[in-house]
Design an enzyme around this catalytic site. Structure first.
Site, PDB file in Angstrom:
ATOM      1  N   ASP A 188     -14.056 -16.934  -5.945  1.00 23.71           N
ATOM      2  CA  ASP A 188     -15.218 -17.800  -5.796  1.00 23.71           C
ATOM      3  C   ASP A 188     -15.320 -18.695  -7.021  1.00 23.71           C
ATOM      4  O   ASP A 188     -15.183 -18.258  -8.153  1.00 23.71           O
ATOM      5  CB  ASP A 188     -16.496 -16.967  -5.659  1.00 23.71           C
ATOM      6  CG  ASP A 188     -16.421 -16.043  -4.465  1.00 23.71           C
ATOM      7  OD1 ASP A 188     -16.504 -16.550  -3.341  1.00 23.71           O
ATOM      8  OD2 ASP A 188     -16.256 -14.827  -4.678  1.00 23.71           O
ATOM      9  N   HIS A 244     -26.135 -13.183  -1.938  1.00 20.89           N
ATOM     10  CA  HIS A 244     -24.684 -13.094  -1.788  1.00 20.89           C
ATOM     11  C   HIS A 244     -24.079 -12.277  -2.927  1.00 20.89           C
ATOM     12  O   HIS A 244     -24.410 -12.485  -4.095  1.00 20.89           O
ATOM     13  CB  HIS A 244     -24.069 -14.493  -1.762  1.00 20.89           C
ATOM     14  CG  HIS A 244     -22.698 -14.521  -1.186  1.00 20.89           C
ATOM     15  ND1 HIS A 244     -21.573 -14.312  -1.946  1.00 20.89           N
ATOM     16  CD2 HIS A 244     -22.264 -14.706   0.085  1.00 20.89           C
ATOM     17  CE1 HIS A 244     -20.502 -14.378  -1.178  1.00 20.89           C
ATOM     18  NE2 HIS A 244     -20.894 -14.624   0.063  1.00 20.89           N
ATOM     19  N   PRO A 245     -23.170 -11.344  -2.602  1.00 12.76           N
ATOM     20  CA  PRO A 245     -22.675 -10.395  -3.618  1.00 12.76           C
ATOM     21  C   PRO A 245     -21.451 -10.856  -4.394  1.00 12.76           C
ATOM     22  O   PRO A 245     -20.831 -10.044  -5.080  1.00 12.76           O
ATOM     23  CB  PRO A 245     -22.337  -9.164  -2.768  1.00 12.76           C
ATOM     24  CG  PRO A 245     -21.913  -9.733  -1.452  1.00 12.76           C
ATOM     25  CD  PRO A 245     -22.734 -10.985  -1.240  1.00 12.76           C
ATOM     26  N   CYS A 246     -21.090 -12.146  -4.329  1.00 11.11           N
ATOM     27  CA  CYS A 246     -19.829 -12.574  -4.942  1.00 11.11           C
ATOM     28  C   CYS A 246     -19.786 -12.352  -6.453  1.00 11.11           C
ATOM     29  O   CYS A 246     -18.714 -12.215  -7.031  1.00 11.11           O
ATOM     30  CB  CYS A 246     -19.554 -14.041  -4.615  1.00 11.11           C
ATOM     31  SG  CYS A 246     -20.823 -15.190  -5.196  1.00 11.11           S
ATOM     32  N   LYS A 247     -20.943 -12.322  -7.118  1.00 15.61           N
ATOM     33  CA  LYS A 247     -20.964 -12.144  -8.580  1.00 15.61           C
ATOM     34  C   LYS A 247     -21.531 -10.789  -9.003  1.00 15.61           C
ATOM     35  O   LYS A 247     -21.686 -10.534 -10.189  1.00 15.61           O
ATOM     36  CB  LYS A 247     -21.794 -13.260  -9.235  1.00 15.61           C
ATOM     37  CG  LYS A 247     -21.254 -14.662  -8.989  1.00 15.61           C
ATOM     38  CD  LYS A 247     -19.897 -14.842  -9.636  1.00 15.61           C
ATOM     39  CE  LYS A 247     -19.410 -16.284  -9.536  1.00 15.61           C
ATOM     40  NZ  LYS A 247     -19.144 -16.739  -8.181  1.00 15.61           N
TER      41      LYS A 247
END
Length: 350
Positions: free
Chosen positions: A109, A242-245
């Site tokens: 990402d 959103h769990p991207c980080k």
């Protein structure tokens, strides 16, 4: 577009390979088994949280046991909107915090987190820099701040009966809201994921765009999306962080805690142990310094800041500051920075 994004996320989690190898300390990610252990700890310590099950067997995640598909807490209060008056001028200074070495995501990402809030460097000087200007345009002396003693007491003023409004409940629109919070496990990102479902003062579900009023700054466009909760049959749109980080941020917090624990052990050996308060209460300052919390940048965290052990056990017997079963407690402290108007601490006050 949002519907397509929701479908893609659902398919990602459904078909992503499930890892059962623990990399908690190395990556900040957790396995399904560790998610269940962390959920059990959260439910045990804070009974406002409970486990939930999918509406049907076909909607269950095979990597999680029946009855422990997700965590839920209800009736979480939210009494104020995140409009321009929420934090004064603090909300006007924003910057995108790009991924650094400590926050670089593992899924490719390329978007960062928004750092919002906090006083600008010139903010404390604004009140002292105000000057009066006469009709000729000549600047006078700087205005002096009002003395607290010169400010009239509101209790000394009499109310004008003509402006008293009838606050009949039938005509009053209250700003009070409540939220139901859900935490599920994302196999693709290998971290927890938060979903929020809001309700107005009358108990009616909030339209999706109204829930975005309780999301901080540009998180609502960059980090929070409206998606269907995968365990429910009647596709209800919820706000989802959103769990991207999540994993890199959690790893940073764990590393800071371990460094502080090591420092504390060294001080104990030399008889110079700090008398600071132990427990999760000490996490608040660290979250305020992180870019994701809106108070600063992770690169500016003082590595000498002391995090106390999460438990009151003998320090010498502790190998790490935060165990994997305590993961969700720290996760909720971190995620509260995205929705500061929602009283997350209410869910942990029992």
């Amino acid at each position: 577009m949002n519907s397509l994004y929701s479908v893609v996320n659902t398919l990602r989690d459904r078909y992503a390979p499930v890892s059962h190898t623990s990399t908690f300390r190395q990556t900040g990610e957790i396995t399904p088994e560790e998610f269940v252990a962390a959920g059990d700890y959260l439910v045990f310590k804070f009974p406002t949280w409970s486990w939930g099950d999918a509406d049907s067997e076909s909607r269950r995640a095979s990597h999680l046991p029946p009855g422990k598909q997700f965590l839920v807490t209800r009736n979480v209060p939210c009494n104020r909107r995140l409009n321009e008056n929420f934090a004064g001028d603090a909300g006007l200074e924003e910057a995108v915090v790009d991924d650094g070495d400590e926050f670089k995501g593992s899924k490719g990402d390329d978007d960062g987190w928004l750092r919002t809030g906090g006083l600008s460097s010139s903010q404390p000087l604004k009140a002292r820099e105000v000057r009066t200007v006469d009709d000729a345009g000549n600047a006078g002396e700087r205005a002096q701040p009002d003395d607290d003693d010169d400010i009239p007491d509101m209790e000394d003023e009499e109310d004008d009966e003509a402006i008293i409004r009838d606050t009949d409940a039938s005509g009053q629109t209250s700003s009070r809201r409540t939220y139901t919070l859900y935490i599920m496990y994302s196999p693709y990102y290998r971290t927890p994921r938060l979903y929020l479902s809001g309700y107005g003062a009358n108990g009616q579900p909030l339209p999706p765009h109204n829930m975005m009023e309780d999301i901080m700054g540009d998180y609502k466009d960059k980090t929070v999306t409206l998606e269907d909760f995968p365990f429910f049959a009647n596709n209800i749109k919820m706000a989802s962080v959103h769990p991207c980080k999540h994993a890199p941020v959690m790893k940073t917090l764990l590393d800071r805690a371990d460094a502080a624990l090591k420092l504390r052990r060294e001080k104990l050996k030399t008889g110079d142990a700090s008398g600071q308060q132990a427990g999760l209460e000490g996490l608040a300052d660290e979250f305020n310094k992180l870019g994701v919390s809106g108070k600063g940048d992770a690169s500016k965290i003082d590595k000498n800041d002391e995090w106390e052990d999460i438990q009151h056990d003998d320090v010498a017997d502790q190998e790490v500051a935060i165990r994997v079963d305590q993961y969700l407690v720290v996760f909720l402290k971190f995620i509260a920075s995205v929705t500061p108007g929602i009283e997350h601490d209410f869910t942990m006050g029992v």
